[in-house]
Structures are given as C-alpha cells and as structure tokens.
Design a protein around this motif. Structure first.
Motif, PDB file in Angstrom:
ATOM      1  N   LYS A 120      -0.072 -40.699 -17.653  1.00  7.79           N
ATOM      2  CA  LYS A 120      -0.632 -40.035 -18.827  1.00  7.79           C
ATOM      3  C   LYS A 120      -0.174 -38.584 -18.839  1.00  7.79           C
ATOM      4  CE  LYS A 120      -4.753 -42.939 -19.393  1.00  7.79           C
ATOM      5  NZ  LYS A 120      -4.414 -43.925 -18.365  1.00  7.79           N
ATOM      6  N   VAL A 121       0.314 -38.132 -19.985  1.00 12.83           N
ATOM      7  CA  VAL A 121       0.841 -36.776 -20.119  1.00 12.83           C
ATOM      8  C   VAL A 121       0.126 -36.065 -21.258  1.00 12.83           C
ATOM      9  CG1 VAL A 121       3.098 -37.403 -19.184  1.00 12.83           C
ATOM     10  CG2 VAL A 121       2.715 -37.535 -21.655  1.00 12.83           C
ATOM     11  N   PRO A 122       0.033 -34.738 -21.199  1.00 13.26           N
ATOM     12  CA  PRO A 122      -0.608 -34.001 -22.292  1.00 13.26           C
ATOM     13  C   PRO A 122       0.247 -34.018 -23.551  1.00 13.26           C
ATOM     14  CG  PRO A 122       0.369 -32.487 -20.721  1.00 13.26           C
ATOM     15  CD  PRO A 122       0.509 -33.847 -20.123  1.00 13.26           C
ATOM     16  N   ALA A 123      -0.400 -33.956 -24.709  1.00  8.22           N
ATOM     17  CA  ALA A 123       0.332 -33.967 -25.973  1.00  8.22           C
ATOM     18  C   ALA A 123       1.266 -32.767 -26.088  1.00  8.22           C
ATOM     19  CB  ALA A 123      -0.645 -33.991 -27.145  1.00  8.22           C
ATOM     20  N   LEU A 124       0.892 -31.654 -25.498  1.00 12.17           N
ATOM     21  CA  LEU A 124       1.773 -30.492 -25.398  1.00 12.17           C
ATOM     22  C   LEU A 124       2.146 -30.285 -23.940  1.00 12.17           C
ATOM     23  CD1 LEU A 124       0.139 -27.770 -27.722  1.00 12.17           C
ATOM     24  CD2 LEU A 124       2.052 -29.299 -28.266  1.00 12.17           C
ATOM     25  N   SER A 125       3.425 -30.039 -23.692  1.00  9.83           N
ATOM     26  CA  SER A 125       3.899 -29.661 -22.362  1.00  9.83           C
ATOM     27  C   SER A 125       4.492 -28.266 -22.438  1.00  9.83           C
ATOM     28  CB  SER A 125       4.955 -30.653 -21.864  1.00  9.83           C
ATOM     29  OG  SER A 125       4.441 -31.954 -21.770  1.00  9.83           O
ATOM     30  N   PHE A 126       4.651 -27.655 -21.274  1.00  7.53           N
ATOM     31  CA  PHE A 126       5.194 -26.292 -21.241  1.00  7.53           C
ATOM     32  C   PHE A 126       6.634 -26.329 -20.752  1.00  7.53           C
ATOM     33  CE2 PHE A 126       6.177 -22.132 -19.660  1.00  7.53           C
ATOM     34  CZ  PHE A 126       5.469 -21.252 -20.471  1.00  7.53           C
TER      35      PHE A 126
ATOM     36  N   ALA B 172      -5.994 -24.899 -20.711  1.00  6.79           N
ATOM     37  CA  ALA B 172      -6.022 -25.577 -22.011  1.00  6.79           C
ATOM     38  C   ALA B 172      -5.675 -27.060 -21.911  1.00  6.79           C
ATOM     39  CB  ALA B 172      -5.049 -24.895 -22.964  1.00  6.79           C
ATOM     40  N   GLY B 173      -5.386 -27.539 -20.709  1.00  5.75           N
ATOM     41  CA  GLY B 173      -5.047 -28.948 -20.539  1.00  5.75           C
ATOM     42  C   GLY B 173      -3.563 -29.247 -20.591  1.00  5.75           C
ATOM     43  N   VAL B 174      -2.737 -28.217 -20.710  1.00  5.77           N
ATOM     44  CA  VAL B 174      -1.281 -28.399 -20.691  1.00  5.77           C
ATOM     45  C   VAL B 174      -0.864 -28.435 -19.231  1.00  5.77           C
ATOM     46  CG1 VAL B 174       0.950 -27.426 -21.360  1.00  5.77           C
ATOM     47  CG2 VAL B 174      -1.008 -27.253 -22.909  1.00  5.77           C
ATOM     48  N   THR B 175      -0.760 -29.629 -18.690  1.00  6.66           N
ATOM     49  CA  THR B 175      -0.569 -29.781 -17.245  1.00  6.66           C
ATOM     50  C   THR B 175       0.822 -30.278 -16.864  1.00  6.66           C
ATOM     51  OG1 THR B 175      -1.557 -31.976 -17.441  1.00  6.66           O
ATOM     52  CG2 THR B 175      -3.014 -30.164 -16.780  1.00  6.66           C
ATOM     53  N   MET B 176       1.723 -30.457 -17.820  1.00  2.63           N
ATOM     54  CA  MET B 176       3.091 -30.862 -17.480  1.00  2.63           C
ATOM     55  C   MET B 176       4.044 -29.715 -17.780  1.00  2.63           C
ATOM     56  SD  MET B 176       5.231 -34.356 -18.125  1.00  2.63           S
ATOM     57  CE  MET B 176       5.585 -34.247 -19.876  1.00  2.63           C
ATOM     58  N   PHE B 177       4.910 -29.414 -16.818  1.00  4.26           N
ATOM     59  CA  PHE B 177       5.846 -28.306 -16.917  1.00  4.26           C
ATOM     60  C   PHE B 177       7.265 -28.838 -16.765  1.00  4.26           C
ATOM     61  CE2 PHE B 177       1.791 -26.657 -15.737  1.00  4.26           C
ATOM     62  CZ  PHE B 177       1.671 -25.480 -16.470  1.00  4.26           C
TER      63      PHE B 177
ATOM     64  N   VAL C   1       6.191 -40.315 -30.010  1.00  2.50           N
ATOM     65  CA  VAL C   1       6.132 -38.991 -29.387  1.00  2.50           C
ATOM     66  C   VAL C   1       4.992 -38.952 -28.370  1.00  2.50           C
ATOM     67  CG1 VAL C   1       5.673 -36.538 -29.775  1.00  2.50           C
ATOM     68  CG2 VAL C   1       7.188 -37.780 -31.324  1.00  2.50           C
ATOM     69  N   ALA C   2       5.356 -38.768 -27.096  1.00  2.00           N
ATOM     70  CA  ALA C   2       4.357 -38.683 -26.036  1.00  2.00           C
ATOM     71  C   ALA C   2       3.922 -37.240 -25.812  1.00  2.00           C
ATOM     72  CB  ALA C   2       4.914 -39.272 -24.742  1.00  2.00           C
ATOM     73  N   SER C   3       4.888 -36.305 -25.846  1.00  2.00           N
ATOM     74  CA  SER C   3       4.556 -34.910 -25.607  1.00  2.00           C
ATOM     75  C   SER C   3       5.587 -34.019 -26.276  1.00  2.00           C
ATOM     76  CB  SER C   3       4.525 -34.622 -24.103  1.00  2.00           C
ATOM     77  OG  SER C   3       3.996 -33.341 -23.827  1.00  2.00           O
ATOM     78  N   VAL C   4       5.120 -32.929 -26.825  1.00  2.00           N
ATOM     79  CA  VAL C   4       5.982 -31.925 -27.449  1.00  2.00           C
ATOM     80  C   VAL C   4       6.061 -30.737 -26.505  1.00  2.00           C
ATOM     81  CG1 VAL C   4       6.246 -30.349 -29.395  1.00  2.00           C
ATOM     82  CG2 VAL C   4       5.437 -32.690 -29.784  1.00  2.00           C
ATOM     83  N   ILE C   5       7.280 -30.366 -26.132  1.00  2.00           N
ATOM     84  CA  ILE C   5       7.484 -29.285 -25.162  1.00  2.00           C
ATOM     85  C   ILE C   5       7.544 -27.951 -25.892  1.00  2.00           C
ATOM     86  CG2 ILE C   5       8.995 -28.388 -23.360  1.00  2.00           C
ATOM     87  CD1 ILE C   5      10.069 -31.282 -23.055  1.00  2.00           C
ATOM     88  N   VAL C   6       6.626 -27.076 -25.576  1.00  2.00           N
ATOM     89  CA  VAL C   6       6.591 -25.751 -26.195  1.00  2.00           C
ATOM     90  C   VAL C   6       6.946 -24.709 -25.140  1.00  2.00           C
ATOM     91  CG1 VAL C   6       4.909 -26.414 -27.940  1.00  2.00           C
ATOM     92  CG2 VAL C   6       4.109 -25.476 -25.762  1.00  2.00           C
ATOM     93  N   GLY C   7       7.655 -23.688 -25.567  1.00  2.00           N
ATOM     94  CA  GLY C   7       7.987 -22.582 -24.680  1.00  2.00           C
ATOM     95  C   GLY C   7       7.263 -21.325 -25.122  1.00  2.00           C
ATOM     96  N   ALA C   8       7.253 -20.332 -24.267  1.00  2.00           N
ATOM     97  CA  ALA C   8       6.608 -19.065 -24.607  1.00  2.00           C
ATOM     98  C   ALA C   8       7.126 -17.983 -23.682  1.00  2.00           C
ATOM     99  CB  ALA C   8       5.090 -19.178 -24.484  1.00  2.00           C
TER     100      ALA C   8
ATOM    101  N   LEU D  17       2.208 -18.381 -26.264  1.00  2.00           N
ATOM    102  CA  LEU D  17       1.642 -19.612 -25.722  1.00  2.00           C
ATOM    103  C   LEU D  17       0.334 -19.963 -26.411  1.00  2.00           C
ATOM    104  CD1 LEU D  17       1.449 -21.939 -23.742  1.00  2.00           C
ATOM    105  CD2 LEU D  17       0.573 -20.350 -22.018  1.00  2.00           C
ATOM    106  N   ARG D  18      -0.545 -18.988 -26.577  1.00  2.00           N
ATOM    107  CA  ARG D  18      -1.834 -19.272 -27.205  1.00  2.00           C
ATOM    108  C   ARG D  18      -1.664 -19.710 -28.658  1.00  2.00           C
ATOM    109  NH1 ARG D  18      -6.073 -18.421 -24.075  1.00  2.00           N
ATOM    110  NH2 ARG D  18      -5.932 -16.986 -22.296  1.00  2.00           N
ATOM    111  N   GLU D  19      -0.672 -19.156 -29.356  1.00  2.00           N
ATOM    112  CA  GLU D  19      -0.436 -19.611 -30.728  1.00  2.00           C
ATOM    113  C   GLU D  19       0.015 -21.064 -30.739  1.00  2.00           C
ATOM    114  OE1 GLU D  19       2.222 -18.731 -34.710  1.00  2.00           O
ATOM    115  OE2 GLU D  19       1.586 -17.090 -33.424  1.00  2.00           O
ATOM    116  N   ASN D  20       0.913 -21.429 -29.826  1.00  2.00           N
ATOM    117  CA  ASN D  20       1.372 -22.817 -29.769  1.00  2.00           C
ATOM    118  C   ASN D  20       0.232 -23.771 -29.435  1.00  2.00           C
ATOM    119  OD1 ASN D  20       4.063 -22.242 -30.398  1.00  2.00           O
ATOM    120  ND2 ASN D  20       4.630 -21.934 -28.265  1.00  2.00           N
ATOM    121  N   LEU D  21      -0.688 -23.323 -28.587  1.00  2.00           N
ATOM    122  CA  LEU D  21      -1.832 -24.168 -28.230  1.00  2.00           C
ATOM    123  C   LEU D  21      -2.699 -24.481 -29.445  1.00  2.00           C
ATOM    124  CD1 LEU D  21      -2.903 -22.497 -24.850  1.00  2.00           C
ATOM    125  CD2 LEU D  21      -1.735 -24.690 -25.160  1.00  2.00           C
TER     126      LEU D  21
END
Length: 350
Positions: free
Chosen positions: A12-18, A51-56, A283-290, A296-300
C-alpha cells in the motif's frame, strides 16, 4: 492521506509521494531543480511523513547519487516509517557497464544505492529505462536474485513502451521471475499519452502508475499565463529542453480552465491539476517535488477533496488531443469503441 494498493501487489502506497530530485543539487539539470541539503531535507521529510506522505522516490542519476545520500541521511532513525523507491539503468559513467540493466550493472547499482541510502533494503526498485542490449530474462533473473537476497521488496519499471513492458511481464510469468508491479510514467493534463496504451495495459496486467512530473515539467504551477513572458525565476529557462515538449496553445487552453476552476473552488492551479490526476484509472501515487516547505504544503492541499464531474469534464475537454494511430479509431469511432471500449468504460465494468 489516502493509501492505495500498488498494482497487483500487496504493498500500500500513499496517493502522494515525495520526489527527491531536488536533493543534492549537482549538475546542470538537477542543480536547476534544487539544492536541498540534509537539514532542509529532514524538515521536508518531517512535514511529509506527518501528512501521511511516506514514500520517497529518487534515482542513482539524480545529482550523481547525492539525492540518495541526502535522502538516506534525512530518514535516518525513521526507516521503518517510510518506503524508499529508487531507480537505475541510465548512464552513471562512461565505462562499458556504466549504463543499462545487465547483471553486473544491476548488482552494483543496488549495492551502491543501499550504501548511499544507509539501508539494507529498497522497498521498490525500478528500471529507469528499457535496455535493448540486455536479454529480458537476464534482467528478470538478476532482479529475482536480488529479491531473494532481501535487498529488494518489489520491482517496477519507468519509461517503458507498451511492448517492452508486456514482453517483460510475459517472460516473468513464463519463468517464474518477479513481476513488475509499478510503472513510473510521465502523465499530466498537458501530457496524456499514457492513456493510449500504457493505462489499458496497467489495468489489464495489474501494474500501478507512479506519476512523475504531474505539473507538466513545471508548466502547471499557476505562474505561466497566455500573453505573459516566462517568469524570471522559472526553472524552465534552464530545463525545458530536458523535459517533455508541450504545445503553447494547448498549455494556455488548459491553464484557462484551471484558472476558472480555481476561482470556483478556492484551490490553487497546481492543486487542481494534481487532484485531476489522482482520480485517473491505474494511478497509484502521484510524485510531487518541493524545493521548500511552502511548496510541499501547497502540494499536500491536492488531497482530501474532489473536483465535481462537470469540472473534470471541462479539464478533460481542454486537455484532450487526437491519439496516434492505431489508437485514435477506438477513441473517436463508435464501431471501434464498441469492440474495444475506452478505458473509462472498462473501469466501470471491473
């Protein structure tokens, strides 16, 4: 944070990843992305995990390995709280085995990544590109050995074509090798080619999408407008040639609709673009950068709410393009669509 099954795996992966491409700051491309040091990286990791974004996600070519090094130090002491995704396969040096996914290259790449990350295992290891010079069976058998050794938990790919991925999956099934459960792909409102073949393949074969550059290589940040020059601080001044091309008129059409919906929802342009992606099939997870905590907080803010069906339809209409052959008949002609329905119709049948 919503958690999703990664393809047909048990992970299981978070919907948003970093995405840690901004960590390290070495080289022309990655130096333009960012130069986050260990102290700032720790702060970003703290905010993300809270925030629960636990995949990097990172890669050996990001800042010549510095991204993995910084990420490893930033997660020190909390390894059990996070998932690490990294990639290898693109050239790291000019030696004969300095590129590709041959057996010696993969073994060395994994051992080097483990050392830089300061860990004994990688949760998701992906091939950064298809290696046409190495037999698929050699690649898969090597990955199988690395999984059996406990160095890798799951394997995936990135930037594969449909036939390359399908041939690999068929070989894995035939020989009993580990199956790819993830495909890291470019997908955005201004880059929807993923939908033509790779999305139906992912749905059929249980391969989840991890989306890179969901804001169209920085074009959907809300700072680019029709009739206005490129903002002075935009990284596109230095990196546009490295990323996927986008037709300007199509970009402005999409941004116009994003602006309209921003006014209706009180959400930012990037949050709307990310939210649209989060509702797309496979789509399992969308990778956001910051590059900083504010970004980062805006992407969250892209999670925890939904666009209306009307808003989704307007974004779909503004961003759609005619598919390449042989895909366009199935998307534009009812006779073809009747025997091979569009992906949205197939999803509703599952």
């Amino acid at each position: 944070m919503e958690y999703r099954q990664l393809g047909a795996s048990g992970l299981k992966v978070p919907a948003l990843s970093f995405g840690a491409g901004t960590f390290g700051g070495r080289g022309e491309l990655f130096g333009a992305w960012g130069n986050t040091d260990v102290a700032e990286a720790r702060r970003l990791v703290d905010v993300a995990v809270e925030a629960g974004v636990t995949m990097f996600d990172t890669a050996d070519v990001y800042s010549d390995g510095a991204s993995e090094e910084v990420l490893g130090q930033a997660i020190k002491g909390r390894r059990d709280e996070v998932l690490i995704s990294t990639k290898a396969g693109l050239p790291v040096n000019d030696t004969p085995n300095g590129a590709g996914t041959s057996r010696p290259r993969l073994i060395k790449a994994v051992d080097d990544a483990l050392r830089r990350l300061g860990t004994d295992h990688i949760d998701l290891f992906q091939l950064h590109a298809f290696d046409a010079a190495t037999p698929i069976e050699e690649v898969l058998s090597t990955l199988g050995d690395l999984v059996a050794a406990g160095k890798l938990r799951y394997v995936g790919v990135s930037n594969f074509s449909g036939w390359q991925l399908m041939k690999s999956l068929a070989a894995a099934d035939r020989h009993g090798y580990p199956r790819y459960v993830a495909h890291q792909v470019y997908y955005s409102l201004v880059g929807r080619d993923y939908e033509w073949e790779l999305m139906p393949l992912g749905l059929d074969q249980g391969v989840g999408a991890l989306v890179w550059s969901p804001l169209g290589w920085g074009r959907l940040t809300g700072r680019i407008r029709r009739g206005a020059p490129l903002p002075e601080g935009s990284r596109l001044h230095r990196t546009a040639a490295y990323g996927p091309p986008v037709d300007d008129e199509r970009l402005y059409t999409v941004v116009d609709v994003l602006d309209e919906i921003a006014g209706e929802t009180g959400r930012s342009v990037p949050q709307i673009a990310l939210n649209w992606l989060l509702r797309r099939p496979t789509v399992a997870s969308v990778i956001v950068g910051a590059r900083n905590e504010q970004q980062l907080r805006e992407n969250l803010g892209a999670v925890g709410w939904s666009l209306t069906p009307d808003q989704v339809a307007r974004l779909d209409a503004a961003s759609t393009v005619t598919a390449a052959y042989p895909y366009y008949p199935y998307r534009s002609q009812e006779g073809f669509a009747r025997v091979n329905p569009p992906i949205e119709r197939l999803v509703h049948q599952v």
